[in-house]
Design an enzyme around this catalytic site. Structure first.
Site, PDB file in Angstrom:
ATOM      1  N   GLY A   1       0.755  -1.245   0.247  1.00 27.14           N
ATOM      2  CA  GLY A   1      -0.068   0.153  -0.265  1.00 27.14           C
ATOM      3  C   GLY A   1       0.853   1.214   0.011  1.00 27.14           C
ATOM      4  O   GLY A   1       0.061   2.492   0.675  1.00 27.14           O
ATOM      5  N   HIS A   2       2.044   1.722  -1.191  1.00 27.53           N
ATOM      6  CA  HIS A   2       2.729   2.229  -1.143  1.00 27.53           C
ATOM      7  C   HIS A   2       3.959   2.095  -2.270  1.00 27.53           C
ATOM      8  O   HIS A   2       3.438   0.778  -2.848  1.00 27.53           O
ATOM      9  CB  HIS A   2       3.593   2.666   0.465  1.00 27.53           C
ATOM     10  CG  HIS A   2       4.640   1.108   0.440  1.00 27.53           C
ATOM     11  ND1 HIS A   2       5.644   0.861   0.197  1.00 27.53           N
ATOM     12  CD2 HIS A   2       4.265  -0.303   1.313  1.00 27.53           C
ATOM     13  CE1 HIS A   2       5.999  -0.086   0.655  1.00 27.53           C
ATOM     14  NE2 HIS A   2       4.927  -0.582   1.467  1.00 27.53           N
ATOM     15  N   ALA A   3       4.630   3.442  -2.316  1.00 24.03           N
ATOM     16  CA  ALA A   3       5.416   3.254  -3.376  1.00 24.03           C
ATOM     17  C   ALA A   3       6.610   3.817  -3.387  1.00 24.03           C
ATOM     18  O   ALA A   3       6.685   4.369  -1.627  1.00 24.03           O
ATOM     19  CB  ALA A   3       5.033   4.515  -4.749  1.00 24.03           C
TER      20      ALA A   3
END
Ligand code: TYD
Length: 132
Positions: free
Chosen positions: A47-49
């Site tokens: 749930g991130h980059a």
């Protein structure tokens, strides 16, 4: 959204197989190794980059789903083969879910941990991804 699979050479042996990764065969130098284990059923990770980090994700044991999003489209793949990993480039949003019981997700990373390298807000990610 293209998925970059990396085949890991393995030595098949009736005593048990052996897979090996060497720096010279990878697109980055490994600075950090971590792994997800004991993931409860139904749990979601990621749930991130990342702005600069490159990562190679390998399903050491069991299976899980990896969803990759570039801000325009997305691709979902199931990882279950310990000799086949996925390279996650910079500026790609990732979500991991549907972990099987006993699944172990190994992550090889090009940098040490740096919270400033994360983009954890989806709207901020989309904005940045679509500008670059
Ligand atoms: P995070 O990268 O968000 O986990 P995932 O993407 O696998 O769901 O990290 C979860 C927490 O662990 C967060 O508080 C940062 C911390 N962490 C470290 O301290 N060092 C690390 O190398 C990693 C990957 C995470």
């Amino acid at each position: 959204m293209e998925v970059k699979w990396i085949d890991i050479p393995s030595i098949k042996d009736p005593r048990g197989n052996l897979a090996v990764l060497e720096d010279s065969k990878l697109p980055f130098k490994i600075k950090r190794v971590y792994y997800l284990f004991d993931v409860p059923s139904g749990s979601e990770r990621g749930g991130h980059a990342h702005k600069n980090l490159l990562q190679l994700i390998i399903p050491l044991s069991g299976s899980f789903e990896l969803v990759l999003k570039n801000g325009q489209n997305e691709k979902s793949v199931t990882l279950y083969n310990p000799t086949r990993g996925v390279l996650i480039p910079t500026m790609v949003w990732r979500e991991l879910r549907h972990f099987s019981a006993g699944a172990v997700c190994l992550v090889l990373a090009s940098e040490e941990y740096d919270e400033d390298d994360y983009i954890r807000d989806w709207e901020a990610f989309k904005l940045k991804a679509n500008l670059s």
